[in-house]
Design a protein around this motif. Sequence first.
Motif, short mmCIF file in Angstrom:
data_model
loop_
_atom_site.label_atom_id
_atom_site.label_comp_id
_atom_site.label_asym_id
_atom_site.label_seq_id
_atom_site.Cartn_x
_atom_site.Cartn_y
_atom_site.Cartn_z
N LEU A 259 14.79 -10.05 2.41
CA LEU A 259 14.19 -10.06 1.09
C LEU A 259 14.06 -11.49 0.58
O LEU A 259 14.68 -12.42 1.10
CB LEU A 259 15.03 -9.21 0.14
CG LEU A 259 15.02 -7.70 0.50
CD1 LEU A 259 16.20 -6.99 -0.12
CD2 LEU A 259 13.70 -7.06 0.07
N SER A 260 13.27 -11.68 -0.47
CA SER A 260 12.92 -13.03 -0.92
C SER A 260 14.12 -13.85 -1.34
O SER A 260 14.15 -15.06 -1.15
CB SER A 260 11.93 -12.95 -2.09
OG SER A 260 10.71 -12.40 -1.67
N ARG A 261 15.13 -13.21 -1.92
CA ARG A 261 16.30 -13.95 -2.42
C ARG A 261 17.53 -13.63 -1.59
O ARG A 261 18.64 -13.55 -2.12
CB ARG A 261 16.53 -13.65 -3.91
CG ARG A 261 15.38 -14.07 -4.79
CD ARG A 261 15.16 -15.58 -4.74
NE ARG A 261 13.84 -15.94 -5.27
CZ ARG A 261 13.04 -16.80 -4.71
NH1 ARG A 261 13.38 -17.38 -3.58
NH2 ARG A 261 11.87 -17.10 -5.24
N ASP A 276 26.56 -7.10 22.90
CA ASP A 276 26.16 -5.69 22.83
C ASP A 276 25.34 -5.37 21.59
O ASP A 276 25.00 -4.22 21.35
CB ASP A 276 27.40 -4.80 22.86
CG ASP A 276 28.04 -4.73 24.23
OD1 ASP A 276 27.33 -4.96 25.23
OD2 ASP A 276 29.25 -4.46 24.31
N ILE A 277 25.06 -6.40 20.76
CA ILE A 277 24.32 -6.18 19.51
C ILE A 277 22.99 -6.91 19.56
O ILE A 277 22.93 -8.09 19.90
CB ILE A 277 25.14 -6.65 18.30
CG1 ILE A 277 26.34 -5.72 18.07
CG2 ILE A 277 24.28 -6.70 17.04
CD1 ILE A 277 27.21 -6.11 16.90
N ALA A 278 21.92 -6.20 19.22
CA ALA A 278 20.62 -6.83 18.98
C ALA A 278 20.41 -6.84 17.48
O ALA A 278 20.23 -5.79 16.85
CB ALA A 278 19.51 -6.05 19.67
N LEU A 279 20.48 -8.03 16.88
CA LEU A 279 20.32 -8.18 15.44
C LEU A 279 18.84 -8.42 15.16
O LEU A 279 18.26 -9.40 15.63
CB LEU A 279 21.17 -9.36 14.96
CG LEU A 279 21.50 -9.44 13.47
CD1 LEU A 279 22.31 -8.23 13.03
CD2 LEU A 279 22.26 -10.72 13.18
N VAL A 280 18.22 -7.51 14.40
CA VAL A 280 16.79 -7.57 14.15
C VAL A 280 16.55 -7.81 12.66
O VAL A 280 16.92 -6.98 11.82
CB VAL A 280 16.10 -6.25 14.58
CG1 VAL A 280 14.60 -6.31 14.28
CG2 VAL A 280 16.33 -5.98 16.05
N TYR A 281 15.96 -8.96 12.34
CA TYR A 281 15.60 -9.26 10.96
C TYR A 281 14.21 -8.70 10.69
O TYR A 281 13.24 -9.06 11.35
CB TYR A 281 15.63 -10.77 10.72
CG TYR A 281 17.02 -11.35 10.79
CD1 TYR A 281 17.85 -11.37 9.68
CD2 TYR A 281 17.52 -11.86 11.99
CE1 TYR A 281 19.13 -11.90 9.75
CE2 TYR A 281 18.80 -12.39 12.07
CZ TYR A 281 19.59 -12.41 10.94
OH TYR A 281 20.86 -12.93 11.02
N VAL A 282 14.11 -7.80 9.71
CA VAL A 282 12.87 -7.07 9.44
C VAL A 282 12.15 -7.73 8.27
O VAL A 282 12.70 -7.87 7.18
CB VAL A 282 13.17 -5.59 9.13
CG1 VAL A 282 11.86 -4.81 8.95
CG2 VAL A 282 14.01 -4.96 10.24
N ARG A 283 10.93 -8.13 8.51
CA ARG A 283 10.12 -8.82 7.51
C ARG A 283 9.22 -7.84 6.76
O ARG A 283 8.97 -6.72 7.20
CB ARG A 283 9.25 -9.88 8.19
CG ARG A 283 10.05 -11.02 8.82
CD ARG A 283 10.52 -11.97 7.78
NE ARG A 283 11.28 -13.07 8.34
CZ ARG A 283 11.70 -14.11 7.62
NH1 ARG A 283 11.45 -14.16 6.34
NH2 ARG A 283 12.40 -15.07 8.18
N ALA A 284 8.71 -8.32 5.62
CA ALA A 284 7.74 -7.54 4.85
C ALA A 284 6.56 -7.17 5.74
O ALA A 284 6.09 -7.98 6.54
CB ALA A 284 7.26 -8.34 3.64
#
Length: 484
Positions: A259-261, A276-284
């Motif tokens: 998110l923006s902030r 063992d973790i795939a960290l996925v940052y989800v964008r707009a």
Amino acid sequence: MTKAIMLQGTGSDVGKTILVAGLCRLAANRGLAVAPFKPQNMSNNAAVADDGGEIGRAQWLQALAARVPSSVHMNPVLLKPQSETGSQIIVQGRVFGQAKGRDYQRLKPQLLEAVLDSFATVKQGRDLVIVEGAGSPAEINLRAGDIANMGFATRADVPVVLVGDIDRGGVIASIVGTHAILLDEDRRQVQGYLINKFRGDVSLFDDGLKAIESYTGWQCFGVVPWLKAAARLPAEDSVVLERLVKNREAALKVAVPVLSRIANFDDLDPLAAEPDIALVYVRAGERLPADAGLVILPGSKSTIGDLEEFRANGWDKDLALHVRRGGRVIGICGGYQMLGRKVSDSLGLEGLPRSVDGLGLLDIETEMAPEKTVRNSAAHSEEYDAPLSGYEIHLGKTHGPDCARPSVTIDGRPDGALSADGRIMGTYLHGLFGSDVYRQKLLASFGLEGEGQSYAGRVDAALDEVASDLERQLSPEWLRSFLG
């Protein structure tokens, strides 16, 4: 006499933070009493200094590199953006006020005195202070009243080394162009320059170095290759999140809506280090992945604004589906507040006074309050009976039936909430994933063993590696000039 050196960049994100951290560790390894300093920082990634109050996470990391307690004087002015045009102003660790860009420019002469006072404090008992600039000294439209770059350097009489990022291209033009438009007094403050983030055969850039010297007369103090160990260190600001997206396959996918902030997203770094973790940052414009086992809502500098953005992206519907499929959710600080039934700001602390519906996944409500909680804390996970340590930086009081099931205790008092089925958890504690025991038990709850490596040890080893790389690549004569 305390020596000082200042690294300024030809632009933002050229690698100054890691270079300062590496030089601090190199100086500490040589037995010097060294400390970092950044006059002005703009970031929603804040830390609680050892002497209380807020500083940028980058200066906290640099203090760790220097092996000294962190202090609010290491980052006397911290700007925390709350909107597109305005920021909260933290001065020497405490909330000073809020201002939009033009209003802030008028405050700078007053803030410069606080900066110089803090610099004098940091120098006390030190052999060396390594200073980090902000943005670029070539922003000559901001030179009047500047406290972040040349305004500070000339007033405090600190020699400057310019850092250029060759990975983004145009490094010759950026260094030569900076030289061309600097004021004469600013140009005289520059000792030389560094080339950062070089890939490949350094000798291929020999002609580039000659060209820069012919235009500027400045000496090159080293060409620094891409520092692999830097990837194991916390990132300073959300500008790097695009590069942190992991597309690899792993046993557990963890989705993080951006998110923006977004604030204090380095909370997630210990999870990113787990194989063992795939960290996925989800964008707009993207959907929360349907195959995620865990969704984490990180901190926010503007809970209500980010909550509205969360809905506008359709993530509220995605999250509801995730929960119905049996997925789990963790909310930290502002993310914890969003998980409740309602968030109210009757005093307009984050903008206009208003009250909005939360995501309704925890039976809690939050009321924003003017008293800001800022403290380092010893804590304990009630979920996993694991020791925790971290910090709190937040506005707001949260209450409700689910608070009767606290997720953690902080300094002996209950904090956070758990849903009745235990799949939704929230807390105000930042840093819980940095607890190795907690992280391993969290992974075990998903049927995973985890790497079992100390995250703090991993960061410390990365700092030593960066320091060693710099010692090999930088000019020995230049290093001797301030390291001895």
